[in-house]
Each structure stands twice: as C-alpha cells, then as structure tokens.
Design a protein around this motif. Sequence first.
Motif, PDB file in Angstrom:
ATOM      1  N   SER A   1      30.681  40.074  77.845  1.00 37.26           N
ATOM      2  CA  SER A   1      31.031  40.150  76.366  1.00 37.26           C
ATOM      3  C   SER A   1      31.793  41.483  75.992  1.00 37.26           C
ATOM      4  CB  SER A   1      29.732  39.959  75.517  1.00 37.26           C
ATOM      5  OG  SER A   1      30.243  40.263  74.214  1.00 37.26           O
TER       6      SER A   1
ATOM      7  N   ILE B   1      34.374  43.002  72.938  1.00 40.44           N
ATOM      8  CA  ILE B   1      34.879  43.090  71.452  1.00 40.44           C
ATOM      9  C   ILE B   1      35.895  44.244  71.464  1.00 40.44           C
ATOM     10  CG2 ILE B   1      32.782  44.659  70.729  1.00 40.44           C
ATOM     11  CD1 ILE B   1      33.312  43.361  67.970  1.00 40.44           C
TER      12      ILE B   1
ATOM     13  N   ASP C   1      36.230  38.421  74.018  1.00 40.99           N
ATOM     14  CA  ASP C   1      35.348  37.520  73.273  1.00 40.99           C
ATOM     15  C   ASP C   1      35.505  37.623  71.611  1.00 40.99           C
ATOM     16  OD1 ASP C   1      33.742  36.430  75.630  1.00 40.99           O
ATOM     17  OD2 ASP C   1      33.936  38.444  75.997  1.00 40.99           O
ATOM     18  N   GLU C   2      36.051  38.848  71.080  1.00 42.50           N
ATOM     19  CA  GLU C   2      35.975  38.903  69.642  1.00 42.50           C
ATOM     20  C   GLU C   2      36.843  39.951  69.371  1.00 42.50           C
ATOM     21  OE1 GLU C   2      32.989  40.035  66.246  1.00 42.50           O
ATOM     22  OE2 GLU C   2      32.032  38.901  67.896  1.00 42.50           O
TER      23      GLU C   2
ATOM     24  N   SER D   1      37.844  42.304  66.203  1.00 42.06           N
ATOM     25  CA  SER D   1      36.925  42.829  64.995  1.00 42.06           C
ATOM     26  C   SER D   1      37.809  43.682  64.201  1.00 42.06           C
ATOM     27  CB  SER D   1      35.809  43.482  65.460  1.00 42.06           C
ATOM     28  OG  SER D   1      34.890  43.450  64.265  1.00 42.06           O
TER      29      SER D   1
ATOM     30  N   ASN E   1      38.573  34.072  68.127  1.00 44.66           N
ATOM     31  CA  ASN E   1      37.382  34.720  67.307  1.00 44.66           C
ATOM     32  C   ASN E   1      37.712  35.841  66.775  1.00 44.66           C
ATOM     33  OD1 ASN E   1      35.735  32.669  68.221  1.00 44.66           O
ATOM     34  ND2 ASN E   1      35.282  33.429  70.303  1.00 44.66           N
TER      35      ASN E   1
ATOM     36  N   SER F   1      36.394  38.788  63.534  1.00 45.77           N
ATOM     37  CA  SER F   1      35.470  39.072  62.657  1.00 45.77           C
ATOM     38  C   SER F   1      35.893  40.305  61.786  1.00 45.77           C
ATOM     39  CB  SER F   1      34.090  39.473  63.369  1.00 45.77           C
ATOM     40  OG  SER F   1      34.190  40.757  64.359  1.00 45.77           O
TER      41      SER F   1
END
Length: 409
Positions: free
Chosen positions: A161, A163, A183-184, A186, A221, A223
């Motif tokens: 994972s 980010i 995975d993300e 942000s 993805n 955020s």
Amino acid sequence: MYNTRVKLSDSCREMTICDTNILGCQSTNTLIGLNDEGKKLIKLLQSDTPIIFENLTDDQRTLFQALDNHGYFSNEKPVTQLEKASLHVTSRCNLKCEGCYSYEDSRNEKQDLSLEQIKYLLDNLAEAGIVRLAISGGEPFMRDDIVEILKYAKVDLGIKSIICVSNGIATTTRYLEAAKYVDELSFSMDGFDNKSSTIRLNDEFDSMVDKMATLKDQGVNVSIIFTLHKNNLRAYHKLEAFADGLNIPCYFSLYAVEEFNENKSSLILDDQDYDFLFSISGKKINDSNIQGNNLQCRSLCGMGQKVISIGSNGNIYPCTMFTGYDDYLMGNALNDKVSEIIKSKANRYSTLSVDNIEKCKDCHVKYICGGGCRFRSYTLTKNIFNADANLCKGQIFHIEHILLQASQK
C-alpha cells in the motif's frame, strides 16, 4: 469426555467499562465482550483448571472457540513488523504552511538524497516488512524523479500500500504519471473554498479542485486530508460536504505544534475544541488514537515499533510528527537496518506503554485508548511519558458511548 488445559496469553487484559466486562488481546488488537457465563470461563482459564467441554454451556463453548481463533491462548511473541512508515523524499517545498511539522527556514537550500540513496531507503523498509508506505516531503513533486521513486517502490519492491501526499501544486499530467504506481494520491487542504483556507495558499484552491476532479474522472484514487484547527473545526461538516460534492473520500488530521513555544499559534485546539471533536464523526479523524467505532485492544500507538518516519536525510524517527526532533533520533536508514533498530533491546519505545504513563495507568479505558498521542503529550509538556491531556476527557466519553451503544443492541 474431552478436556484440555490451556492458559490465557500474557498479552490478555481484562477491563470493565460502563458495567461491560471485556477481555482484550494486545497481540491481536481484539476485544471480546463477556457475559456472566463468559466471566466464569475466564476464571476457569485463569485457575489453570482443565476445561471439560461437556460441562461448558453453549455460550462458553462459543467463547472458547472465539478466544482460540483470535490468539488469546498463544504466548508466541508476535513478529515485530513495520506496519507503516513515512518516507520524506525531500525537504523542499513551494509553500510555507503554518504549523507544518517539517518546516524549517533552510529547507529549500538542502540537497536531496540521490535516486540511488532513496532506492536504498526503500530497500531497507521493504526488508523490514513495510505494509503501508506514505511518500511525503516537503513536497514530493519538487523532485523530478518522483515517478521513478514511486515505480520502484510499487513495481520493483511490491510494497502493498502506497500513498503519496501532495499540496496540489504539480501539474495534472505529473499526477497522472505518478498515479500508475500508488494506491492513493492524497491532497492536503484546510478549507472548502478559496476564502476559508487559513494555512495554505488560497489562490491555488480552484486549480486544486479542478485537478482532483480530473484525476477522479481518470480513475485515480484521490483523497483529501483536511487539517483541523481552531479556525475550521466547527466547519467540519462543510469540509465533509465539499469532499462529498466531489465524490472524493476525506480524512481529518489534527493541527499540532509545540504549545510551549513562545510564538504559540492561535490555531491550536483547546479543551472545548477537543470536546467538540468527539461530538463529530470520529471515524474519519486521521489519528491513531481516535478510533471511531472500531475499538481495539492496545497499550500504545505503535510509535518506534510498528510505525516510523524517515526524514529527507535518512534519519529515522518514531513517528511522522517527531521528524526532525533529534532528541528522538533512532538511527539513519542509510547506515542502519530498520528491521534491527525496531527489534533492538536498545529501542526505548519497545517498553513504552499505558502501564508506565502516570495518568494513564489507573484509567479504566487505557487498553482501548492506548494512551493518546505521544507527540501531543510532548507539545504540552515536553515529555512523551505524560498523558495526552487534551484527549483524555473526550476519549473516555467516546469509548464509553460506543460500548453503551453496543451493549444495547
């Protein structure tokens, strides 16, 4: 007749909260509620009496099976695995946000580590079994090779994972390139429009929103991490509504700086603010010590054991918020093995527990609260072995409220 002799693990902890009897297991972070039949079984287990299954009630058999399934009988010491790390790939940043934990006057004059050195740091983290990696800075997109760094972490090392946290100033094209290997993505914000932002660049707000919308449309993805401070705390629902309008998940981090600093910030949350904090949706507070509805058994936040931070020069710290605090330096990942440091007997954080924090040790919710945030205790008292006083009242109320609701179902 089937009987067995088993003993509860040394990591098990009993507690009574709001007349609810609970048995927790720190090694598996689980909690199990006990009715009267359950309490009788626990007493049997503690007495080291052989368990005769045909003499157990149906409730006791169900409980016994749950205890076995969730590791309550195992005294095997869990492997110390690095669950989460923040890797600061640069100190440089194109903004100067108030309260930034990594800010220093000379940050933009510092030379970044080379790509090969960053890869070595990533190798070191992978060897330690890293599960979740946060790539941060400074602003990571100040590096021309940030996409290559992310690709190495995800493709070559297979880190589960990843980010990447950004202030939103890079181009959409660069974000799309990076998104292939994370995975993300942000984005850090603290407002819901260009007038409500306090600690970040207001005139870039609309541009950030456009970029996030485009990325979202492209299947990235995305955020938002909102920093909650005195100026925006009570606009929490507006911040949440803004993110919902973009169909982007959001989380909330808490503004924290040294309260003993002579230039004390006007944005620091006070006791009333923390009381309000627990009246809102705690499940989205990005704070390891505010657990929302998912309560766990633990004796600490995991700092320096399951969680570390690596600064832009390779220095290792026990958590992100302590990055740059040399009194809390654990080593340097260019020279030291992360896996050896976190497992070492010399690791001063390995024995840090609510059982040796003065205000916490007699608290009835201590094994669920986990003692609060060590950095907040430091900002209040310059001592990580003191209680996170800001959190105490609200945390106790929150945990009791969740357990009362559960007991009424």
